[in-house]
Write a protein that holds these residues in place. Sequence first.
Motif, PDB file in Angstrom:
ATOM      1  N   PRO A   4       0.836  -1.060  -0.141  1.00  0.00           N
ATOM      2  CA  PRO A   4       0.063   0.092  -0.018  1.00  0.00           C
ATOM      3  C   PRO A   4       0.977   1.061  -0.129  1.00  0.00           C
ATOM      4  O   PRO A   4       2.120   1.217   0.241  1.00  0.00           O
ATOM      5  N   PRO A   5       0.329   2.568  -0.207  1.00  0.00           N
ATOM      6  CA  PRO A   5       1.014   3.584   0.138  1.00  0.00           C
ATOM      7  C   PRO A   5       1.907   3.649   1.202  1.00  0.00           C
ATOM      8  O   PRO A   5       1.236   3.185   2.242  1.00  0.00           O
ATOM      9  N   VAL A   6       2.933   4.291   1.282  1.00  0.00           N
ATOM     10  CA  VAL A   6       3.771   3.996   2.622  1.00  0.00           C
ATOM     11  C   VAL A   6       3.427   5.282   3.363  1.00  0.00           C
ATOM     12  O   VAL A   6       3.389   4.865   4.555  1.00  0.00           O
ATOM     13  N   ALA A   7       3.335   6.501   3.066  1.00  0.00           N
ATOM     14  CA  ALA A   7       3.109   7.510   3.988  1.00  0.00           C
ATOM     15  C   ALA A   7       1.704   7.635   4.119  1.00  0.00           C
ATOM     16  O   ALA A   7       0.817   7.662   3.193  1.00  0.00           O
ATOM     17  N   GLN A   8       1.221   7.660   5.541  1.00  0.00           N
ATOM     18  CA  GLN A   8      -0.227   7.856   6.035  1.00  0.00           C
ATOM     19  C   GLN A   8      -0.563   8.844   6.501  1.00  0.00           C
ATOM     20  O   GLN A   8       0.325   9.345   7.365  1.00  0.00           O
ATOM     21  N   PHE A   9      -1.445   9.606   6.084  1.00  0.00           N
ATOM     22  CA  PHE A   9      -1.958  10.720   6.793  1.00  0.00           C
ATOM     23  C   PHE A   9      -3.074  10.758   7.844  1.00  0.00           C
ATOM     24  O   PHE A   9      -3.796   9.800   7.680  1.00  0.00           O
ATOM     25  N   SER A  10      -3.045  11.829   8.694  1.00  0.00           N
ATOM     26  CA  SER A  10      -4.053  11.577   9.762  1.00  0.00           C
ATOM     27  C   SER A  10      -5.459  11.897   9.256  1.00  0.00           C
ATOM     28  O   SER A  10      -6.214  11.549  10.185  1.00  0.00           O
ATOM     29  N   ARG A  11      -5.764  12.777   8.704  1.00  0.00           N
ATOM     30  CA  ARG A  11      -6.909  13.157   8.108  1.00  0.00           C
ATOM     31  C   ARG A  11      -7.453  12.489   6.854  1.00  0.00           C
ATOM     32  O   ARG A  11      -8.803  11.804   6.737  1.00  0.00           O
ATOM     33  N   THR A  12      -6.753  12.346   5.943  1.00  0.00           N
ATOM     34  CA  THR A  12      -7.007  11.869   4.463  1.00  0.00           C
ATOM     35  C   THR A  12      -6.090  10.595   4.297  1.00  0.00           C
ATOM     36  O   THR A  12      -4.891  10.628   3.840  1.00  0.00           O
ATOM     37  N   ARG A  13      -6.712   9.377   4.548  1.00  0.00           N
ATOM     38  CA  ARG A  13      -5.922   8.013   4.300  1.00  0.00           C
ATOM     39  C   ARG A  13      -5.485   8.000   2.840  1.00  0.00           C
ATOM     40  O   ARG A  13      -6.295   8.276   1.820  1.00  0.00           O
ATOM     41  N   ALA A  14      -4.119   7.961   2.760  1.00  0.00           N
ATOM     42  CA  ALA A  14      -3.627   7.577   1.488  1.00  0.00           C
ATOM     43  C   ALA A  14      -4.303   6.269   0.873  1.00  0.00           C
ATOM     44  O   ALA A  14      -4.278   5.200   1.569  1.00  0.00           O
ATOM     45  N   GLY A  15      -4.312   6.174  -0.581  1.00  0.00           N
ATOM     46  CA  GLY A  15      -4.814   4.997  -1.073  1.00  0.00           C
ATOM     47  C   GLY A  15      -5.218   5.049  -2.495  1.00  0.00           C
ATOM     48  O   GLY A  15      -5.639   6.198  -2.981  1.00  0.00           O
ATOM     49  N   TRP A  16      -5.281   4.142  -3.314  1.00  0.00           N
ATOM     50  CA  TRP A  16      -5.677   4.125  -4.727  1.00  0.00           C
ATOM     51  C   TRP A  16      -7.192   3.716  -4.877  1.00  0.00           C
ATOM     52  O   TRP A  16      -7.705   2.626  -4.299  1.00  0.00           O
ATOM     53  N   SER A  17      -7.769   4.394  -5.529  1.00  0.00           N
ATOM     54  CA  SER A  17      -9.296   4.091  -5.774  1.00  0.00           C
ATOM     55  C   SER A  17      -9.550   3.229  -6.912  1.00  0.00           C
ATOM     56  O   SER A  17     -10.781   2.590  -7.017  1.00  0.00           O
ATOM     57  N   LEU A  18      -8.576   2.953  -7.866  1.00  0.00           N
ATOM     58  CA  LEU A  18      -8.656   2.008  -8.867  1.00  0.00           C
ATOM     59  C   LEU A  18      -7.689   0.801  -8.814  1.00  0.00           C
ATOM     60  O   LEU A  18      -6.505   1.163  -8.353  1.00  0.00           O
ATOM     61  N   PRO A  19      -7.875  -0.292  -9.202  1.00  0.00           N
ATOM     62  CA  PRO A  19      -7.122  -1.222  -9.064  1.00  0.00           C
ATOM     63  C   PRO A  19      -6.180  -1.103 -10.502  1.00  0.00           C
ATOM     64  O   PRO A  19      -6.781  -0.264 -11.331  1.00  0.00           O
ATOM     65  N   PRO A  20      -4.949  -1.937 -10.786  1.00  0.00           N
ATOM     66  CA  PRO A  20      -4.345  -1.727 -11.910  1.00  0.00           C
ATOM     67  C   PRO A  20      -5.094  -2.165 -13.051  1.00  0.00           C
ATOM     68  O   PRO A  20      -5.845  -3.232 -13.063  1.00  0.00           O
ATOM     69  N   ALA A  21      -4.964  -1.280 -14.121  1.00  0.00           N
ATOM     70  CA  ALA A  21      -5.950  -1.693 -15.325  1.00  0.00           C
ATOM     71  C   ALA A  21      -4.807  -2.320 -16.364  1.00  0.00           C
ATOM     72  O   ALA A  21      -3.734  -1.958 -16.454  1.00  0.00           O
ATOM     73  N   PRO A  22      -5.438  -3.261 -17.238  1.00  0.00           N
ATOM     74  CA  PRO A  22      -4.629  -3.638 -18.367  1.00  0.00           C
ATOM     75  C   PRO A  22      -4.358  -2.594 -19.245  1.00  0.00           C
ATOM     76  O   PRO A  22      -5.272  -1.614 -19.444  1.00  0.00           O
ATOM     77  N   ASN A  23      -3.208  -2.527 -20.056  1.00  0.00           N
ATOM     78  CA  ASN A  23      -2.849  -1.449 -20.692  1.00  0.00           C
ATOM     79  C   ASN A  23      -3.919  -1.465 -21.983  1.00  0.00           C
ATOM     80  O   ASN A  23      -4.378  -2.506 -22.710  1.00  0.00           O
ATOM     81  N   GLY A  24      -4.288  -0.222 -22.411  1.00  0.00           N
ATOM     82  CA  GLY A  24      -5.356  -0.043 -23.379  1.00  0.00           C
ATOM     83  C   GLY A  24      -6.702  -0.124 -23.255  1.00  0.00           C
ATOM     84  O   GLY A  24      -7.391  -0.221 -24.410  1.00  0.00           O
ATOM     85  N   VAL A  25      -7.334  -0.453 -21.994  1.00  0.00           N
ATOM     86  CA  VAL A  25      -8.660  -0.868 -21.938  1.00  0.00           C
ATOM     87  C   VAL A  25      -9.521   0.324 -21.781  1.00  0.00           C
ATOM     88  O   VAL A  25     -10.898   0.133 -21.841  1.00  0.00           O
ATOM     89  N   HIS A  26      -9.271   1.646 -21.541  1.00  0.00           N
ATOM     90  CA  HIS A  26      -9.912   2.858 -21.498  1.00  0.00           C
ATOM     91  C   HIS A  26      -9.613   3.582 -22.643  1.00  0.00           C
ATOM     92  O   HIS A  26      -8.760   3.610 -23.344  1.00  0.00           O
ATOM     93  N   PRO A  27     -10.886   4.619 -23.054  1.00  0.00           N
ATOM     94  CA  PRO A  27     -10.662   5.417 -23.954  1.00  0.00           C
ATOM     95  C   PRO A  27      -9.647   6.478 -23.555  1.00  0.00           C
ATOM     96  O   PRO A  27      -9.397   6.815 -22.465  1.00  0.00           O
ATOM     97  N   ALA A  28      -9.127   7.085 -24.562  1.00  0.00           N
ATOM     98  CA  ALA A  28      -7.990   8.097 -24.457  1.00  0.00           C
ATOM     99  C   ALA A  28      -8.734   9.593 -24.168  1.00  0.00           C
ATOM    100  O   ALA A  28      -8.786  10.371 -24.901  1.00  0.00           O
ATOM    101  N   ALA A  29      -9.321   9.762 -23.062  1.00  0.00           N
ATOM    102  CA  ALA A  29     -10.075  10.752 -22.756  1.00  0.00           C
ATOM    103  C   ALA A  29     -10.283  11.053 -21.300  1.00  0.00           C
ATOM    104  O   ALA A  29     -10.287   9.781 -20.328  1.00  0.00           O
ATOM    105  N   TRP A  30     -10.573  12.237 -20.775  1.00  0.00           N
ATOM    106  CA  TRP A  30     -10.736  12.449 -19.591  1.00  0.00           C
ATOM    107  C   TRP A  30     -11.958  12.134 -18.903  1.00  0.00           C
ATOM    108  O   TRP A  30     -12.834  12.279 -19.835  1.00  0.00           O
ATOM    109  N   GLN A  31     -11.997  11.912 -17.660  1.00  0.00           N
ATOM    110  CA  GLN A  31     -13.634  11.620 -17.308  1.00  0.00           C
ATOM    111  C   GLN A  31     -14.505  12.701 -17.213  1.00  0.00           C
ATOM    112  O   GLN A  31     -13.831  13.592 -17.140  1.00  0.00           O
TER     113      GLN A  31
END
Length: 473
Positions: free
Chosen positions: A446-473
């Motif tokens: 997991p992320p190494v540095a942890q914060f007192s108010r806002t926990r560090a963490g990734w909201s998405l699992p790793p995605a295979p290359n190329g599975v999403h459109p090349a566009a911002w959400q």
Amino acid sequence: MTETNAQGNDAHRAIAALLGHDWGTRDAPERRLRFHGTNPTFDSPHKLTVAAASAIGAYALTVERWYQMATGLRQSIAIDWMQAASSLNPGHFQTQSGFSLPALSLLTELKADFYQTADNQWFFPIGSYPHLRDGVLELLDCANTTSALSKAISRWKGDDIENAFAERKLPGIYARSQDSWLSHPQGKLLAQLPVVEVIKISDSDPEPARVNLRPLDSLRVLDLGHVIAGPVVARSLAEHGAEVLRISSPVMQDPFRQTVDTNIGKRSAFLDLDTQQGLQTARQLISGADVVVQSWRPGSMCKRGLGPQDAAAIRPGLIYVSVTAFGDDGPWGQRGGFEQLGQAVSGISMREGGQGKPRVVPPYLLNDYLTGYLGAMGAMQALIRRAQEGGSYHVKVSLARTSMWVQELGLLDGFDPTQPRRHFAQALTPVLEQRESAYGVLQQLPPVAQFSRTRAGWSLPPAPNGVHPAAWQ
């Protein structure tokens, strides 16, 4: 003073130096950041754990300052020594459905190692992609075996083979001592530069720091990097909520284990930057980004019209992070390279080997992850400056400069290079986190540095290359 306390002091001093004299005593690292847990040791004379904790801690403190600028709230940060040490090569601990993943393909990878030349230098060739492997074997006219490579390289003098590799854009250098590198023109140049360069390249209006829920969730990051260091810059920003879009080449993808590790927290799309359509889409993405990260050979993005000045013209106020092997100026300013070359050229490998054959550090990796964390720190420093005074910024980090920085931290006592080396993981027992993904169940650091108010963490699992459109959400 205990050894752990001494290393904590070393890390706080290193962080203060990275952040710079204008950071302010009110935000001195020891006021916001504490270290805890068991401090593992490696069979190495270098302060590897201190280096990891310092790079991560410096980045974490810039995130905390951004959050404070946006909300007026302060946070404290905690770093576990064991987690920091494990972050130098987190892929080693990664499992897929309970099984470890090989670092690289044993069938296609060049048999990289230190090979002795005719003038008793130790040369390290790298061929981590098929075209690089084939280029090395064609130049040396030998088979891909340790004995054949050793025999072929023994016919060359060190400078001659190094220059031959450079002319063909193949990664390979011979190991140097720290003093030898510091007397080399490229080493002299890098020694005069900070570990992380943050350069204002154009003016724009200030853009105040904003936060929705997580520290970086108002930011968009375009990840144009490859292999490890560049993608780790972007992955680090994703730890705190940044929207990160990874762009990969459909014809030259990174090794599987690295993709699973460095794609955490990102969406992933394909673009062919050798086509006009791909370049047009890339420019559109840059126009909506706050940060762009790239880690290709110096000049490769500029010739496509995607260099830092080009990108800043497309999107005033952009932060552009470049990761290189040896910097982008000086006699080696156009050379590419990989992790182990930074260790070898700077003196790390010679000291690890003592008076014998050079060796890389026990975790094998060093510069890739450290440079990624340092690049993320630089991106945050630039974003803070953008919020205060406006402007577009070019952030520069390099693998060789990172290795030089590790040596600047000083050496540990009692190292004996003649003793058998333990496998680095024997000293490490990190806490891992489990996540469902397209690859099945993964266990990862997991992320190494942890914060007192806002926990560090990734909201998405790793995605295979190329599975999403090349566009911002």
